[in-house]
Design a protein around this motif. Structure first.
Motif, short mmCIF file in Angstrom:
data_model
loop_
_atom_site.label_atom_id
_atom_site.label_comp_id
_atom_site.label_asym_id
_atom_site.label_seq_id
_atom_site.Cartn_x
_atom_site.Cartn_y
_atom_site.Cartn_z
N LEU A 30 0.24 5.06 -6.85
CA LEU A 30 1.30 4.29 -6.20
C LEU A 30 2.32 3.74 -7.19
O LEU A 30 3.52 3.77 -6.92
N TRP A 31 1.86 3.24 -8.34
CA TRP A 31 2.72 2.41 -9.17
C TRP A 31 2.97 2.92 -10.59
O TRP A 31 3.91 2.47 -11.25
N THR B 172 -4.13 3.06 -7.20
CA THR B 172 -3.04 2.15 -7.59
C THR B 172 -2.12 2.82 -8.61
O THR B 172 -0.90 2.60 -8.59
N GLU C 260 -1.97 10.29 0.11
CA GLU C 260 -0.67 9.69 -0.21
C GLU C 260 0.48 10.66 0.03
O GLU C 260 1.63 10.33 -0.25
N ASN D 104 0.81 -1.23 0.00
CA ASN D 104 0.00 0.00 0.00
C ASN D 104 0.84 1.27 0.00
O ASN D 104 0.32 2.35 0.27
N GLN D 105 2.12 1.15 -0.30
CA GLN D 105 3.00 2.31 -0.29
C GLN D 105 3.69 2.47 -1.64
O GLN D 105 3.92 1.49 -2.36
N ALA D 106 4.06 3.69 -1.96
CA ALA D 106 4.71 3.99 -3.24
C ALA D 106 6.22 3.79 -3.14
O ALA D 106 7.01 4.69 -3.42
#
Length: 639
Positions: free
Chosen positions: A511-512, A508, A543, A398-400
């Motif tokens: 994050l990605w 998402t 975030e 759940n983290q970037a």
């Protein structure tokens, strides 16, 4: 001088060796009274040199313990339960400690730390007499929750308080996986005592409440603890816990804060040196978004804990992770990120599975080099423990920080291979779309888990592979198919269900995805009829991407003004919050606009106060000062 170590035990094969080993070299004999073990307890005790005696269990702990005393030949008795042990090697100090002890003392009280063996957390700290003279006048009383007492009428035990550096005991019997079993065992005995002996022993109300606390029956906790308090009876060192379990049970049952606050105030007045109740006061202030007051109260709580030496139980250890998390959050809100990182690390050292502290820490350090982030995390987590690697892998999804996720996922797979989705998510996070996509889609077809639908849609879109996109559109739920079609360039009319899925996909991507792919997805937001600028701003804000969040909040404000619609005060507030986190003094101007638009949550006064010194003299500063003055005057009138 001869020392006898005594113990009663039943089915304690998992812990008895640890207990005996903690003092074995310092005592002259070990007496174990077995009350009906069916495991290897007796064999283990005998292998460690214990003399084992047998006692027919009669639902009476004192009777069994007094039987053990009758077998002891030493001048001094060390009486630990099997789930207790001298920690940090302090058991080796027993003989020298007793040799130096003034002969006037009958016993020695030791500090005991109650630990949850599963999580490794210290839950509380209490004082117990576990060492005493072998004197016929001293014996145990009460069938359950037995106490050491002097038989001579009017006599009191003369007890020395041991320095924790010389003697300290750890106790694992309150671990969650154990305490429920013990509670069920004890409840029948306690209820019998309640019926037989309550007139002379009102303390059983307390013990029943405490037992129901272990069983998580919160309404019964409240009932019996109030019955106990109504008697006016005082316990030797558990009066703090009586108030603590009442407040905790009320909290778990979602009592209104207005009903819990008076209970906390009563406890603070009775126990001014007890940090636990001050922590509750800090929590109330924090939840009310009165951050400066919460910070002051939290710092005082920490100071009280660090200097606590009272005989009453200290309930604070179980909440230290929450305390440091609160200190970190307020420091972060104030812009002191260095202090915030330190506090979050402290929070995780006390409770390494505290998700909020972990998330906040990673967001603050994610731009650091991989080696530094790993060093941070390795200072807290034990990479030889499966539970720690599980927590790191599942939380980092759940983290970037895709490289950090890959590092710990690879380590986990090497040591403790799992049949879960973390590896697939890690592959997508690190750009291995082709390698992951088919496996994700197959897992989704088997499990119909929407988390897999989300990851599959993300992988298909980011891969740029037409075949992947076609398969995803065909096999995923309609909302995902609609968004993927629009992402691919088709004209799609979105509905409310599509909006919910779009928000999930946007997160998402934040994050990605790279900037180009993220921009391409977010451009679809304009196709929703009510606009989504504020929703996307909220995603970026959560975030920690404050510049991007600010841009979307600015757009939301502009759209409202252009449409002739009153700007919602929360939009102005979020503009101010983002500017504050970016250290921009214009934040105060946005907060003033939020206030004028009707925003009256307490945090606006905090942010104005923190921002005002950064302002040049001008109308905004004058307005901010007036808002703060009016608020102070209002509070003075209220109080």
């Amino acid at each position: 001088m001869k020392i006898s170590a005594c113990m009663i035990a039943k089915n304690e094969e998992k812990v008895i060796a640890r207990c005996i080993e903690s003092y074995r070299e310092a005592v002259d004999e070990i007496i174990v009274v077995d009350t009906g073990s069916t495991d290897q307890t007796v064999a283990i005790a005998q292998s460690l040199g214990a003399k084992v005696f047998y006692f027919q269990w009669i639902d009476d702990f004192s009777a069994a313990k007094n039987y053990a005393l009758s077998k002891a030949k030493g001048d001094w008795i060390v009486f630990l339960d099997a789930d207790e042990y001298f920690a940090n090697g302090t058991g080796s100090n027993l003989r020298s400690f007793l040799q130096k002890l003034d002969k006037a003392f009958d016993g020695v009280a030791c500090r005991m730390l109650n630990l949850d063996e599963v999580s490794g957390k210290i839950t509380s700290e209490i004082i117990h007499i576990r060492i005493f003279k072998n004197d016929k006048r001293l014996s145990y009383t009460n069938p359950i929750h037995e106490e050491l007492a002097c038989r001579r009428k009017g006599a009191q035990l003369q007890v020395h308080m041991a320095d924790r550096r010389k003697l300290i005991i750890h106790h694992t019997g309150y671990s969650d996986n154990i305490s429920q079993e013990k509670a069920r065992r004890n409840l029948a005995l306690l209820l019998k005592q309640l019926n037989d002996d309550i007139a002379s022993e009102p303390k059983y109300y307390y013990y029943i409440a405490d037992t129901y606390f272990s069983l998580h029956e919160w309404d019964k906790v409240i009932r019996y603890i109030r019955l106990f308090m109504d008697t006016g009876f005082k316990l030797s060192n558990l009066n703090v816990r009586a108030h603590g379990i009442l407040i905790d049970a009320m909290t778990r049952l979602n009592y209104p804060v207005s009903e819990i606050v008076p209970e906390v105030a009563v406890a603070v007045a009775k126990f001014p040196l007890q940090p636990f109740f001050r922590f509750y006061q800090a929590k109330f202030l924090y939840d009310d978004r009165r951050y400066d007051a919460a910070l002051l109260e939290a710092r005082q709580t920490r100071q009280l804990h660090e200097t606590y030496e009272d005989i009453e139980m200290n309930l604070m250890p179980a909440s230290l992770g929450g305390l440091y998390n609160m200190l970190g959050a307020v420091s972060e809100f104030k812009g002191d990120y260095g202090a915030a990182v330190g506090y979050y690390l402290e929070s995780l050292k006390w409770d390494k599975y505290e998700v909020t502290a972990f998330d906040r820490l990673i967001k603050l350090i994610r731009t650091q080099p991989l080696s530094e982030i790993v060093a941070f995390l390795n200072s807290v987590y034990d990479l030889d423990k499966e539970a720690d690697l599980d927590f790191l892998a599942t939380s980092l999804v759940n983290q970037a920080v895709p490289q950090v996720l890959a590092y710990y996922t690879a380590l986990r797979e090497k040591r403790y291979p799992k049949r879960d989705y973390v590896v697939l998510q890690m592959l997508v996070a690190n750009g291995h779309y082709d390698k992951a996509f088919a496996a994700i889609l197959e897992c989704y077809a088997n499990d119909r888990d929407e988390r897999l639908a989300l990851v599959a849609a993300t992988a298909a879109a980011l891969s740029g592979n037409g075949d992947h996109m076609a398969q995803a559109v065909q096999q995923l739920p309609p909302a995902y198919s609609n968004i993927l079609k629009a992402y691919w360039g088709d004209i799609v009319l979105f509905d409310e269900e599509d909006k919910a899925v779009f928000i999930k996909l946007a997160r998402t991507f934040i994050l990605w995805a790279d900037d180009e792919a993220l921009h391409k997805l977010l451009a679809l937001a304009g196709q929703f009829p009510d606009g989504m600028a504020a929703d996307i701003g909220q995603l970026f804000l959560k975030e920690g991407h404050y510049q991007a969040a600010l841009a979307y909040y600015n757009t939301a404000v502009e759209h409202s003004l252009a449409a002739g619609i009153m700007v919602h005060p929360v939009l102005y507030y979020h503009q101010g919050y983002c500017l504050h986190r970016l250290h921009n003094p214009v934040a105060a101007e946005a907060f003033v606009k939020a206030y004028k638009a009707g925003y009256r949550v307490n945090d606006i006064y905090e942010y104005l106060r923190w921002s005002i010194d950064k302002l040049d003299n001008g109308s905004v500063k004058v307005q901010a000062e007036k808002i703060l003055r009016d608020e102070i005057e209002k509070n003075e009138l209220v109080h």
